[in-house]
Design an enzyme around this catalytic site. Structure first.
Site, mmCIF file in Angstrom:
data_model
loop_
_atom_site.group_PDB
_atom_site.id
_atom_site.type_symbol
_atom_site.label_atom_id
_atom_site.label_comp_id
_atom_site.label_asym_id
_atom_site.label_seq_id
_atom_site.Cartn_x
_atom_site.Cartn_y
_atom_site.Cartn_z
ATOM 1 N N LYS A 107 0.858 -1.193 0.000
ATOM 2 C CA LYS A 107 0.000 0.000 0.000
ATOM 3 C C LYS A 107 0.892 1.239 0.000
ATOM 4 O O LYS A 107 1.502 1.588 1.011
ATOM 5 C CB LYS A 107 -0.910 0.030 1.235
ATOM 6 C CG LYS A 107 -1.998 1.079 1.067
ATOM 7 C CD LYS A 107 -2.487 1.647 2.362
ATOM 8 C CE LYS A 107 -1.679 2.775 2.896
ATOM 9 N NZ LYS A 107 -1.660 3.992 2.068
ATOM 10 N N GLU A 139 10.553 1.753 9.672
ATOM 11 C CA GLU A 139 11.558 2.714 9.176
ATOM 12 C C GLU A 139 10.948 4.094 9.292
ATOM 13 O O GLU A 139 10.078 4.464 8.504
ATOM 14 C CB GLU A 139 11.874 2.407 7.703
ATOM 15 C CG GLU A 139 12.866 1.304 7.500
ATOM 16 C CD GLU A 139 14.275 1.697 7.894
ATOM 17 O OE1 GLU A 139 14.623 2.887 7.841
ATOM 18 O OE2 GLU A 139 15.043 0.798 8.277
ATOM 19 N N CYS A 169 13.791 11.138 5.218
ATOM 20 C CA CYS A 169 14.031 10.689 6.596
ATOM 21 C C CYS A 169 15.481 10.893 7.002
ATOM 22 O O CYS A 169 15.787 11.174 8.144
ATOM 23 C CB CYS A 169 13.673 9.220 6.716
ATOM 24 S SG CYS A 169 14.558 8.188 5.528
ATOM 25 N N GLU A 175 11.039 16.584 13.723
ATOM 26 C CA GLU A 175 11.258 16.379 12.292
ATOM 27 C C GLU A 175 10.322 17.304 11.505
ATOM 28 O O GLU A 175 9.101 17.207 11.621
ATOM 29 C CB GLU A 175 10.956 14.917 11.915
ATOM 30 C CG GLU A 175 11.263 14.636 10.450
ATOM 31 C CD GLU A 175 10.836 13.247 10.000
ATOM 32 O OE1 GLU A 175 9.748 12.796 10.377
ATOM 33 O OE2 GLU A 175 11.603 12.624 9.248
HETATM 34 P P1 NAD Z 1 2.712 8.602 7.260
HETATM 35 O O1 NAD Z 1 3.049 7.955 8.540
HETATM 36 O O2 NAD Z 1 1.697 9.679 7.259
HETATM 37 O O3 NAD Z 1 2.178 7.526 6.198
HETATM 38 C C1 NAD Z 1 2.966 6.410 5.829
HETATM 39 C C2 NAD Z 1 2.060 5.334 5.262
HETATM 40 O O4 NAD Z 1 1.215 4.829 6.294
HETATM 41 C C3 NAD Z 1 1.117 5.815 4.161
HETATM 42 O O5 NAD Z 1 1.028 4.819 3.180
HETATM 43 C C4 NAD Z 1 -0.177 6.012 4.897
HETATM 44 O O6 NAD Z 1 -1.316 5.980 4.065
HETATM 45 C C5 NAD Z 1 -0.141 4.843 5.858
HETATM 46 N N1 NAD Z 1 -0.996 4.964 7.039
HETATM 47 C C6 NAD Z 1 -1.449 6.097 7.627
HETATM 48 N N2 NAD Z 1 -2.179 5.787 8.716
HETATM 49 C C7 NAD Z 1 -2.171 4.437 8.808
HETATM 50 C C8 NAD Z 1 -2.747 3.521 9.723
HETATM 51 N N3 NAD Z 1 -3.474 3.917 10.773
HETATM 52 N N4 NAD Z 1 -2.529 2.195 9.536
HETATM 53 C C9 NAD Z 1 -1.777 1.763 8.500
HETATM 54 N N5 NAD Z 1 -1.222 2.585 7.593
HETATM 55 C C10 NAD Z 1 -1.418 3.908 7.748
HETATM 56 O O7 NAD Z 1 4.092 9.101 6.638
HETATM 57 P P2 NAD Z 1 4.331 9.933 5.306
HETATM 58 O O8 NAD Z 1 3.831 11.324 5.532
HETATM 59 O O9 NAD Z 1 3.864 9.189 4.129
HETATM 60 O O10 NAD Z 1 5.929 9.941 5.251
HETATM 61 C C11 NAD Z 1 6.704 10.796 6.022
HETATM 62 C C12 NAD Z 1 7.358 10.074 7.171
HETATM 63 O O11 NAD Z 1 8.003 8.892 6.701
HETATM 64 C C13 NAD Z 1 8.459 10.907 7.796
HETATM 65 O O12 NAD Z 1 8.395 10.802 9.198
HETATM 66 C C14 NAD Z 1 9.732 10.268 7.262
HETATM 67 O O13 NAD Z 1 10.858 10.480 8.053
HETATM 68 C C15 NAD Z 1 9.342 8.833 7.193
HETATM 69 N N6 NAD Z 1 10.193 8.105 6.255
HETATM 70 C C16 NAD Z 1 11.120 7.216 6.735
HETATM 71 C C17 NAD Z 1 11.977 6.548 5.869
HETATM 72 C C18 NAD Z 1 13.026 5.587 6.377
HETATM 73 O O14 NAD Z 1 13.559 4.809 5.583
HETATM 74 N N7 NAD Z 1 13.378 5.605 7.658
HETATM 75 C C19 NAD Z 1 11.884 6.761 4.498
HETATM 76 C C20 NAD Z 1 10.925 7.672 4.040
HETATM 77 C C21 NAD Z 1 10.084 8.337 4.919
#
Ligand code: NAD
Length: 513
Positions: free
Chosen positions: A192, A267, A303, A403
């Protein structure tokens, strides 16, 4: 006309050529399908704020069907062996290369990331497509000395169906690379992508469908509800998540509430420290900071970005003014134009969130040296903010602790060695860090004491397939892109063999006993 400007009432050419009118569907069981209730959500181009398409919003029944089809496909996929699975990886690599330009432009349209960087993003997938089958080919178990008269050995078993939930910031790269270790280990996938990345993942789905047997890779699109349906599904024991800390906490809670024990890798975000010693050249350190912030890859929405730069007082002023000067030279504009260095933020929400941090930083007493503006001539409806540098940042300020996930560099001065280490480690996140000095003895000592999962010395931001990537503290659980990640998609099994005494029936027969 400024190169970032778009004449009113015209849809930009790349959008028409690659995305407009494209019928984007989910991939389930090798078929391209709409949501079972026909619901869709809009695809927005952050460079203009215009709606440029629609993607399905999956229902609970769609997730159910995707998990079921993945379960049905898993046995035959595992039976192909590493070489058979690796052949699909190779085919996928060929397709990725032949669709490189189309995918890079779509990446830029939906994410706002500059198209130049997205071409590189796609090239960066190739070492992963080559690397995972090689790693899996040479993964060996153990033979463990037993007590007299027996033998123990280990083997690895895939989990079955893996739920893969990803973040928005590298749409094609994440959709292409994140399922790979689970797949090469013999699992099937239900992925997803994040809503802003969904359209790009669904275009890539066409290559997945061509390269992999039906049901091995399934892609469902939608928001939190779709992710939740995957996390709480009885048939998904292994969940791999890339995203924010608050979502990770919800996932851990919801997985437990499902009544099943699940293996969840996380992650998450970073507030990563870059430590600059006074012996280091200012210009090179500034280039490292700008590169490490990923300003010109995903507008700092990364990230691993070194969003906190800790610069020794002796070179602090020079560093700040040089960084501001370099970033003022940036061409900020429409993401799918070749001249663009930095595109828009991914959404209006994300732009407003980052703008909120700029206000908070100023209110708390930091100096905004440059940035935070809508670039002159860029489309009015786009979600732009020019790259920002904050000076005079105090460690307790929110811009030094949280962040921001945007194009904002906070520069903090330090003078004392222990003070610097306390500063670097004084946040709840611990994804990456870097140390910049010519004194390698010092560099190793600082690297040892930085509480982060990945530390660069005199470099930043680069990933190498095979080196474990992941964070300490609230930055997550688990390590990716390495042997450790491959093993995380398999359960270790031990076979314990007892040697019978006296020896077996055949020896008794030939010895006449
Ligand atoms: P997010 O947490 O808002 O969403 C991530 C994913 O989770 C999306 O696909 C979203 O639709 C899904 N999601 C949201 N609520 C959910 C739930 N209750 N249950 C299951 N899935 C759910 O994050 P984002 O805004 O897409 O990305 C930004 C964040 O991701 C930042 O904190 C960034 O640091 C982190 N990130 C980490 C890495 C890494 O490798 N460590 C890489 C990229 C981004």
């Amino acid at each position: 006309m400024h190169r970032g400007q778009i004449a009113s009432n015209t849809v930009p050419d790349p959008v028409v050529r690659y995305l407009r009118g494209r019928d984007l569907k989910m991939l389930v069981g090798g078929k391209f399908v709409d949501a079972s209730d026909g619901t869709t959500s809009a695809v927005v181009d952050p460079s203009t704020g215009e709606v440029v398409g629609a993607v399905p919003s999956a229902t609970g029944a769609d997730v159910e069907r995707a998990v079921e089809t993945a379960r049905e496909a898993q046995g035959a996929w595992e039976a192909l062996g590493v070489d058979g699975r690796g052949a699909c990886f190779q085919r996928f690599a060929e397709l990725l290369q032949s669709h490189r330009e189309e995918l890079a432009v779509i990446d830029a349209i939906v994410s706002g990331n500059p198209v130049r960087a997205m071409r590189v993003d796609i090239d960066l997938v190739l070492p992963y497509l080559r690397g995972w089958p090689q790693l899996a080919r040479w993964l060996t178990g153990e033979v463990i000395p037993g007590s007299a008269g027996n033998l123990h050995y280990t083997s690895y078993r895939p989990y079955g169906v893996v739920g893969r939930i990803t973040a928005f910031n590298h749409p094609v790269m994440f959709a292409a690379t994140r399922p790979l270790p689970a797949l090469i280990a013999g699992n099937t996938i239900v992925m997803k992508p994040a809503p802003p990345a969904a359209a790009a993942a669904l275009v890539l789905a066409e290559s997945f469908a061509e390269a992999f047997p039906p049901g091995v890779v399934n892609i469902v699109t939608g928001g939190a509800q779709v992710g939740d349906a995957l996390v709480t599904h009885d048939g998904v024991k292994r969940i791999a998540f890339t995203g924010s800390v608050p979502t990770a906490l919800t996932i851990q809670r919801r997985a437990a509430e499902s009544g099943h024990v699940k293996h969840i890798s996380l992650e998450l975000g970073g507030k990563n420290a870059m430590v600059v010693f006074p012996d280091f050249e200012i210009d090179e350190a500034v280039e490292g900071a700008i590169f490490g912030m990923n300003f010109n890859v995903c507008q700092g929405q990364s990230c691993g970005s070194n969003s906190r730069v800790l610069v020794h007082r002796a070179i602090y002023d020079g560093f700040v003014s040089r960084a501001a000067q370099r970033l003022r030279e940036y061409t900020v504009g429409v993401a799918y134009e070749d001249a663009t260095d930095m595109g828009p933020l991914v959404s209006a929400n994300q732009r407003d969130r980052v703008a909120g941090y700029l206000e908070t930083g100023m209110r708390e007493g930091a100096t905004l040296v440059t940035g935070g503006e809508h670039p002159e001539g860029a489309p009015v409806g786009g979600y732009f903010l020019t790259p920002a540098v904050f000076a005079d940042v105090k460690p307790t300020m929110r811009i030094a602790q949280e962040e921001i996930f945007g194009p904002v560099l906070s520069v903090l001065p330090w003078g004392d060695y222990e003070e610097m280490l306390a500063l670097a480690n004084g946040v709840n996140l611990g994804l990456t860090a870097s140390v910049w000095t010519h004194d390698l003895d010092l560099a190793h000592q600082v690297a040892e004491r930085l509480d982060a999962g990945y530390v660069w010395v005199n470099d930043s931001a680069k990933h190498y397939f095979g080196t474990p990537f992941g964070g300490t503290k609230d930055s997550g659980i688990g390590r990716e892109e390495s042997r450790e990640e491959l093993l995380s998609y398999m359960e270790t099994k031990v076979v314990n063999v007892r040697f019978r005494d006296p020896p077996g029936v055949f020896v008794r027969m030939i010895s006449g006993r």
